[in-house]
Motif scaffolding. Structure first.
Motif, PDB file in Angstrom:
ATOM      1  N   ASN A 105       0.833  -1.201   0.000  1.00 15.28           N
ATOM      2  CA  ASN A 105       0.000   0.000   0.000  1.00 15.28           C
ATOM      3  C   ASN A 105       0.870   1.255   0.000  1.00 15.28           C
ATOM      4  O   ASN A 105       0.608   2.203  -0.759  1.00 15.28           O
ATOM      5  CB  ASN A 105      -0.892   0.029   1.247  1.00 15.28           C
ATOM      6  N   ARG A 106       1.895   1.251   0.843  1.00 15.60           N
ATOM      7  CA  ARG A 106       2.752   2.431   0.949  1.00 15.60           C
ATOM      8  C   ARG A 106       3.543   2.658  -0.343  1.00 15.60           C
ATOM      9  O   ARG A 106       3.707   3.797  -0.802  1.00 15.60           O
ATOM     10  CB  ARG A 106       3.685   2.283   2.143  1.00 15.60           C
ATOM     11  N   ASP A 111       4.622   5.639  -5.307  1.00 18.18           N
ATOM     12  CA  ASP A 111       4.797   5.627  -6.755  1.00 18.18           C
ATOM     13  C   ASP A 111       3.836   6.604  -7.434  1.00 18.18           C
ATOM     14  O   ASP A 111       4.228   7.352  -8.352  1.00 18.18           O
ATOM     15  CB  ASP A 111       4.588   4.215  -7.307  1.00 18.18           C
ATOM     16  N   ASP A 112       2.583   6.604  -6.992  1.00 16.98           N
ATOM     17  CA  ASP A 112       1.598   7.506  -7.600  1.00 16.98           C
ATOM     18  C   ASP A 112       1.948   8.969  -7.318  1.00 16.98           C
ATOM     19  O   ASP A 112       1.820   9.833  -8.198  1.00 16.98           O
ATOM     20  CB  ASP A 112       0.195   7.199  -7.076  1.00 16.98           C
ATOM     21  N   LEU A 113       2.370   9.236  -6.085  1.00 17.12           N
ATOM     22  CA  LEU A 113       2.722  10.617  -5.733  1.00 17.12           C
ATOM     23  C   LEU A 113       3.939  11.075  -6.534  1.00 17.12           C
ATOM     24  O   LEU A 113       3.983  12.212  -7.033  1.00 17.12           O
ATOM     25  CB  LEU A 113       3.000  10.721  -4.236  1.00 17.12           C
ATOM     26  N   ALA A 114       4.929  10.206  -6.664  1.00 12.88           N
ATOM     27  CA  ALA A 114       6.131  10.563  -7.428  1.00 12.88           C
ATOM     28  C   ALA A 114       5.771  10.880  -8.874  1.00 12.88           C
ATOM     29  O   ALA A 114       6.321  11.821  -9.468  1.00 12.88           O
ATOM     30  CB  ALA A 114       7.142   9.430  -7.362  1.00 12.88           C
ATOM     31  N   GLU A 285      -1.491  20.372  -1.566  1.00 12.82           N
ATOM     32  CA  GLU A 285      -2.710  20.191  -2.354  1.00 12.82           C
ATOM     33  C   GLU A 285      -2.711  18.839  -3.058  1.00 12.82           C
ATOM     34  O   GLU A 285      -3.760  18.195  -3.196  1.00 12.82           O
ATOM     35  CB  GLU A 285      -2.815  21.315  -3.398  1.00 12.82           C
ATOM     36  N   ILE A 286      -1.547  18.382  -3.511  1.00 12.92           N
ATOM     37  CA  ILE A 286      -1.463  17.140  -4.275  1.00 12.92           C
ATOM     38  C   ILE A 286      -1.622  15.916  -3.369  1.00 12.92           C
ATOM     39  O   ILE A 286      -2.273  14.934  -3.746  1.00 12.92           O
ATOM     40  CB  ILE A 286      -0.124  17.082  -5.032  1.00 12.92           C
ATOM     41  N   ILE A 287      -1.036  15.949  -2.184  1.00 11.19           N
ATOM     42  CA  ILE A 287      -1.047  14.779  -1.300  1.00 11.19           C
ATOM     43  C   ILE A 287      -2.470  14.262  -1.034  1.00 11.19           C
ATOM     44  O   ILE A 287      -2.726  13.061  -1.191  1.00 11.19           O
ATOM     45  CB  ILE A 287      -0.293  15.075   0.009  1.00 11.19           C
ATOM     46  N   PRO A 288      -3.436  15.101  -0.632  1.00 14.49           N
ATOM     47  CA  PRO A 288      -4.792  14.570  -0.404  1.00 14.49           C
ATOM     48  C   PRO A 288      -5.423  14.007  -1.672  1.00 14.49           C
ATOM     49  O   PRO A 288      -6.197  13.043  -1.607  1.00 14.49           O
ATOM     50  CB  PRO A 288      -5.563  15.798   0.103  1.00 14.49           C
TER      51      PRO A 288
END
Length: 931
Positions: A105-106, A111-114, A285-288
């Motif tokens: 999960n982590r 990966d998606d955030l990067a 803003e991107i993290i949530p």
């Protein structure tokens, strides 16, 4: 010059005037005359200057949240820091902290955030969530020590029979038969002892698979199989446990927390000072948005740019709120005390002109505000209004006596105006002496606040008289209202002054109490304690410190090459204050000549091992397989029972332990199988068989891929690591992580001192904080002494009497003692923010004692509430306390504690000036001492 007497409208000579003469008074009288003759022109000129100042400030004033710009460091420390910055400019990372959920999960969230961050190169750069080290597929064994490789080579040769047998096995029956073949020989017990560690691991994995019907987390037993003694003695090297792994995520806390590091792009938010705040806000803003697809993880954000941005935002919001609240509270207190709105609003308007002039001066002379000077508007509002209070109180008192508006104003400025000039000059000097320190942030505060105090005073002696004169001309009201007469307070004062010994004794007892309480105060060097406690960045940083071995603070050493990196790494690692050392040096195996013979032997050995066959696709629980497996189990059990007497009496304790463990495992396994039906057995065996042989095939492939060629070079490492680990001229950085929390002073000092024993040029946040906080404390203490000396000289010049100067400064000294005592009682420590109160409080409120002594000289008595001095001092203190009190609810703990200390300090100064000093003066008069 002619002035009106209070008894008639006739004129009298200047010799009969109550206005004394001096150059200062002559200047003040000239200002009064100008205000009387040209009030509209003065008002317009002052307002235009304020409008120009406001326009210039709005367009040019900046905010600098960088702590590095607050201090002038020693040449050695600055040179070391510049050397690092030249190699790694703008190297501070924003750190995304991911926990909860499974490792998968982590990783998915990371990966998606990067991916999202890399899609915005204009805002983010150097995204670092993982690193791919493809060379590990062929060079993993190079990272083992020579002695470990020697053991591994020997164990691999010893395990060849088992390995050859396993390579031809396809299912559990073949596996069990392989064990039997290995133990058939001249020394069955000895052969069995060699593979017991592996048998135990395999049997326990099989047991769990059966009990869960294949729903379990598989753990490889092969390190114990092939490298039994290595695994037992060294717990198997990580390179073997993670055989074949080439992608590594940033993790701490033993893999329970994943980290993503990213830096603000230079052009973010238009570039310049806005780059970091813009990038921090955009990341928040991107993290949530990304987290909505991964609700099982919890995400935090911290890092030096984030902490600095949050501190800047917090302090700016707190100071802005405080400025507005202080203006409102001061206005309300002023209006309630005067029981009218006109003159208080005049004073407030005049004050805002002075504050606006100051902001224009700040923009012109300094160009920015910092974490310290951001509170200057609250300071100016709080202190500047005092002059208006004293002027209006004294002016009203003179009107009540019958003086005309012009003459009342002249008398006011000749008396209270001169005293306020002394107070303003003392306060300004207390601020200006801050420029003598090496702390740039404090020096800038001294320049801004010191000049601002005098500008506020200037507005009060120019614009305020003009406004008052206009009021008289346009609306009348040239008769005093008597607001300066507080009969109740005057009667109370006379009551306690009839017993001065009681007042003095009580004050002395309280002073003793404060001395005792002051012993509990310490200096808190921890800068994290100054931050707003509710900030996510602060909470995340504290969580990292308490829940893992990781800290955002670490020392940095720059080295020219890999050999020096290894030497210093070993030296740093031996220090008792160091947890670990990280650098790319660990990626480059050393001592290759000593390792080469063992690597060649392992390579030769593995070339002779056959590739394992693919596992049988047939389910492991069919009737035929079950019968065959049962026979193999019985054969293995029979072999073990024959060897048991020898194994349990072995001289090797580990053999006895593993034999007992295997005996228990067999008994438990037979018991489990007897109580299970074919279906559960089939599920458990099939799952284990699949995992087991796939694991075997992967490990053999990994070992076969290993080469004995020389290891990689600096050119072979990934670009993402080059950017972070190798400087512009090729210097390599070592990151030295502390064993303890180096936000705290004790561990911080021990950590820095120990690092400097290895490398005198070490840098990093712990080093910078250690010296900067020390310099800040020294600067504040130094400024306090400078202010005390300067104020004492001003008092001597003003009074031209040692005795009177001592009496004037007496309540200030007592007030500081009481302030420190109350801090100790309340559990408030000094810190890097509120220690600034020491030099400030020396100038702030000094005028209280000056007013008391001066009025006693004028009137001959020792009471202060039978005329305007007492009420003026009380109201000035209340407005000052209200102004600084608005800082107390601040989220930024440094600003909040500064507000508390200043509020208590002014209150203590008020009590010592209004209670203690008059009682001392009464005692002196009773003893025949006159002023």
């Amino acid at each position: 010059m002619q002035i009106m007497t209070p008894s008639s409208n006739s004129t009298c000579s200047s010799s009969s005037s109550p206005v004394p003469t001096s150059r200062v008074i002559q200047v003040l009288m000239l200002l009064v005359d100008l205000a009387w003759r040209f009030p509209v022109q003065i008002l317009v000129l002052g307002t235009l200057l304020a409008l120009v100042s406001a326009f210039y400030t709005w367009n040019n004033l900046e905010f600098d949240a960088d702590r590095a710009n607050l201090i002038r460091r020693t040449p050695e420390l600055q040179a070391n820091q510049d050397r690092y910055i030249a190699q790694f400019p703008e190297a501070e990372d924003m750190v995304v902290v991911v926990e909860w959920g499974t490792p998968e999960n982590r990783k998915a969230f990371i990966d998606d955030l990067a991916t999202r961050l890399r899609a915005e190169p204009q805002t983010f750069r150097d995204v670092f969530e993982k690193v791919e080290l493809s060379h590990l597929r062929t060079h993993a064994l190079h990272y083992l020590a020579p002695e470990t490789l020697a053991k591994l080579s020997a164990e691999l040769a010893r395990s060849r029979p088992l390995l050859d047998s396993l390579s031809s096995s396809k299912d559990m029956t073949g596996l069990l038969d392989s064990f039997g073949e290995v133990s058939n020989g001249e020394d069955p017990a000895g052969a069995l002892a060699e593979i017991l560690p592996f048998l135990n691991e395999a049997m326990e994995q099989l047991q769990v698979s059966l009990e869960t019907r294949g729903r379990y987390s598989y753990s490889s037993p092969w390190a114990a199989a092939f490298f039994g003694k290595v695994a037992q003695e060294d717990q198997a090297p990580q390179e073997l446990e993670d055989a074949g792994q080439t992608v590594f995520y940033n993790t701490v806390s033993k893999g329970r927390i994943h980290l993503l590091l990213v830096r603000p792009a230079h052009q973010a938010g238009g570039g310049g000072n806005e780059a970091i705040p813009f990038a921090v806000q955009r990341l928040r803003e991107i993290i949530p948005e990304v987290q909505r697809s991964h609700p099982e993880v919890q995400v935090g954000l911290t890092g030096e740019p984030v902490l600095d941005t949050d501190e800047g935002n917090s302090s700016t919001e707190d100071s802005t709120r405080s400025s507005l609240l202080s203006l409102v509270f001061v206005s309300l207190i002023f209006a309630l005390a005067f029981r009218e709105m006109y003159r208080p609003m005049m004073a407030i308007f005049t004050l805002m002109l002075g504050v606006t002039w100051t902001m224009g001066f700040t923009t012109l002379a300094v160009g920015h505000l910092n974490l310290l000077t951001v509170t200057c508007t609250t300071i100016l509002i709080t202190l500047g209004i005092d002059y208006g209070i004293h002027f209006i109180y004294r002016y009203d008192e003179e009107l009540v006596k019958g003086w005309s508006p012009l003459e009342a104003m002249k008398i006011t400025l000749a008396g209270t105006g001169v005293e306020n000039l002394t107070g303003a000059s003392s306060t300004a000097v207390a601020f200006w002496v801050l420029n003598l320190t090496d702390f740039i942030g404090i020096a800038e505060l001294g320049t801004i606040a010191g000049t601002g105090i005098l500008l506020c005073y200037l507005s009060m002696v120019t614009v305020l008289p003009a406004l008052i004169f206009l009021q008289h001309r346009w609306f009348g009201g040239a008769i005093g209202t008597g607001i300066s007469h507080y009969q109740t307070l005057a009667r109370m004062e006379q009551a306690w002054l009839r017993h001065p010994w009681i007042v003095v004794s009580l004050c002395l007892l309280f002073s003793v109490f404060c001395v005792l309480e002051a012993r509990h105060i310490r200096y808190d060097y921890n800068l994290l304690n100054l931050q707003a406690h509710g900030l996510n960045s602060v909470q995340t940083e504290m969580h990292l410190i308490h829940s893992s071995e990781h800290s955002l603070l670490y020392g940095i050493s720059l080295v020219p090459d890999l050999s020096e990196a290894r030497r210093l790494t070993e030296a740093f690692q031996k220090l008792p204050t160091v947890a670990r050392v990280e650098s790319i040096a660990s990626m480059f195996p050393d001592d290759y000549p000593a390792k080469r013979p063992f690597l060649e032997a392992i390579t030769r050995e593995m070339t002779q091992v056959s590739q394992p066959a693919s596992p049988n696709a047939q389910p492991g629980g069919t009737s035929g397989n079950l019968l065959a497996m049962a026979g193999s189990f019985m054969e293995l059990d029979h072999t073990f029972r024959e060897a048991w007497p020898t194994l349990k009496d072995s001289q090797d304790q580990s053999v006895r332990r593993e034999a007992t463990r295997f005996k228990t495992a067999l008994e438990r396994l037979f018991s489990t199988l007897e109580g299970m039906g074919p279906g559960p057995i089939e599920d458990g065996l099939t799952a284990f068989q699949k995992d087991f042989f796939a694991d075997l095939q992967g490990l053999v492939d990994f070992l076969k891929d290993q080469v004995d060629h020389p290891p990689l070079t600096l050119e072979d490492i990934p670009e993402v690591l080059k950017t972070r680990e190798i400087g512009r001229t090729g210097l390599i950085q070592l990151r030295i992580f502390p064993l303890q929390n180096v936000w705290e002073r004790g561990p911080q000092e021990r950590f820095v001192r120990s690092l400097q024993q290895v490398d005198p040029q070490v840098v990093g946040m712990p080093v910078v904080m250690y010296y900067d906080t020390h310099e800040l404390r020294r600067a504040n203490e130094q400024a306090g002494w400078y202010a005390l000396v300067a104020i004492w000289i001003l008092l001597l010049v003003h009074f031209r009497s040692l005795k009177i100067s001592l009496l004037a400064i007496f309540p200030k000294v007592v007030g500081i003692l009481w302030m420190v005592g109350i801090m100790g009682y309340a559990g408030v420590n000094f810190n890097s923010a509120n220690l600034l109160a020491l030099p400030l409080i020396l100038g702030i409120g000094l005028v209280f004692g000056v007013h008391v002594v001066k009025r006693v000289q004028e009137e001959g008595g020792d009471g202060i509430f039978n005329h305007s001095t007492g009420p003026a001092i009380g109201l000035a203190a209340l407005t000052t306390m209200a102004g600084f009190g608005t800082l107390i609810p601040a989220n930024h703990q440094g600003i909040a504690t500064l507000g508390f200390v200043m509020t208590v300090g002014v209150g203590a100064n008020l009590l010592s000036s209004a209670l203690f000093l008059p009682a001392v003066l009464r005692l002196l008069r009773n003893l025949g001492v006159t002023l």
